[in-house]
Design a protein around this motif. Sequence first.
Motif, PDB file in Angstrom:
ATOM      1  N   GLU A   1       5.136   5.475   7.518  1.00  0.00           N
ATOM      2  CA  GLU A   1       5.084   6.202   6.247  1.00  0.00           C
ATOM      3  C   GLU A   1       6.477   6.721   5.858  1.00  0.00           C
TER       4      GLU A   1
ATOM      5  N   ARG B   1       0.831  -1.205   0.000  1.00  0.00           N
ATOM      6  CA  ARG B   1       0.000   0.000   0.000  1.00  0.00           C
ATOM      7  C   ARG B   1       0.869   1.260   0.000  1.00  0.00           C
ATOM      8  N   LEU B   2       1.857   1.270   0.847  1.00  0.00           N
ATOM      9  CA  LEU B   2       2.713   2.453   0.939  1.00  0.00           C
ATOM     10  C   LEU B   2       3.496   2.685  -0.350  1.00  0.00           C
TER      11      LEU B   2
ATOM     12  N   GLU C   1       2.302   5.405  12.919  1.00  0.00           N
ATOM     13  CA  GLU C   1       1.912   5.666  11.525  1.00  0.00           C
ATOM     14  C   GLU C   1       2.878   6.618  10.813  1.00  0.00           C
TER      15      GLU C   1
ATOM     16  N   GLU D   1      -0.989   4.446  -1.058  1.00  0.00           N
ATOM     17  CA  GLU D   1      -2.272   4.255  -0.374  1.00  0.00           C
ATOM     18  C   GLU D   1      -2.114   4.444   1.131  1.00  0.00           C
ATOM     19  N   SER D   2      -3.207   4.753   1.780  1.00  0.00           N
ATOM     20  CA  SER D   2      -3.210   4.971   3.226  1.00  0.00           C
ATOM     21  C   SER D   2      -3.110   3.643   3.986  1.00  0.00           C
TER      22      SER D   2
ATOM     23  N   ARG E   1      -3.867   3.967   7.372  1.00  0.00           N
ATOM     24  CA  ARG E   1      -4.566   4.390   8.597  1.00  0.00           C
ATOM     25  C   ARG E   1      -5.438   3.246   9.112  1.00  0.00           C
TER      26      ARG E   1
END
Length: 193
Positions: free
Chosen positions: A186, A166-167, A182, A171-172, A174
């Motif tokens: 990131e 995702r990263l 978090e 994409e988030s 969360r």
Amino acid sequence: MIQTGFFGGSFNPIHTGHISLAEHILRETALDEVWFVVSPLNPFKRGAGDLLSDERRLRMVRLALAGHPGLVASDYEFHLPRPSYTWNTLANLRSDFPQRRFSLIIGADNWLSFDRWARPDFIRANFPILVYPRPSCPLDSQALSPGVSCVDMPLYDLSSTEIRRRLAVGESVRGLVPESIEPLVEEYYGARK
């Protein structure tokens, strides 16, 4: 005797599924603590090019577990020969902490390949094993070896691989990682292309 769960892994990165799973195991078993033992080099993951440094992964685990009684971040394997073999870590832990009884916590996916681990018979003979459910890994609790038990719990269908994916595409994450880490997740993984 302090009943201690050994939950080893790369934690690359640690996520909410890891924490929920460990808290559930604490509630449902006789364990007093669960140690998140950050592995510097898993023999089955040699050559993984996306493994963050030991120190960064340990930092995230420590921050993620803050405020979770009974969950402990451990760098124990950092001080042992590499690669990290679970039998060796458990044998050393038993020697260094005679007031504790260690139980191995593994997913059903690892249990299904357990006979490929180094010295699986030694582990089975000396340490209780708690197996938790994993996606696409059916487990017959009636066919388990003595000393091995299934933990009846919800399925946490979340993986560190999915978080990194995702990263990588912006994409988030969360809600998938603890809020306390978090920004670090990131920072550490978001720029890795």
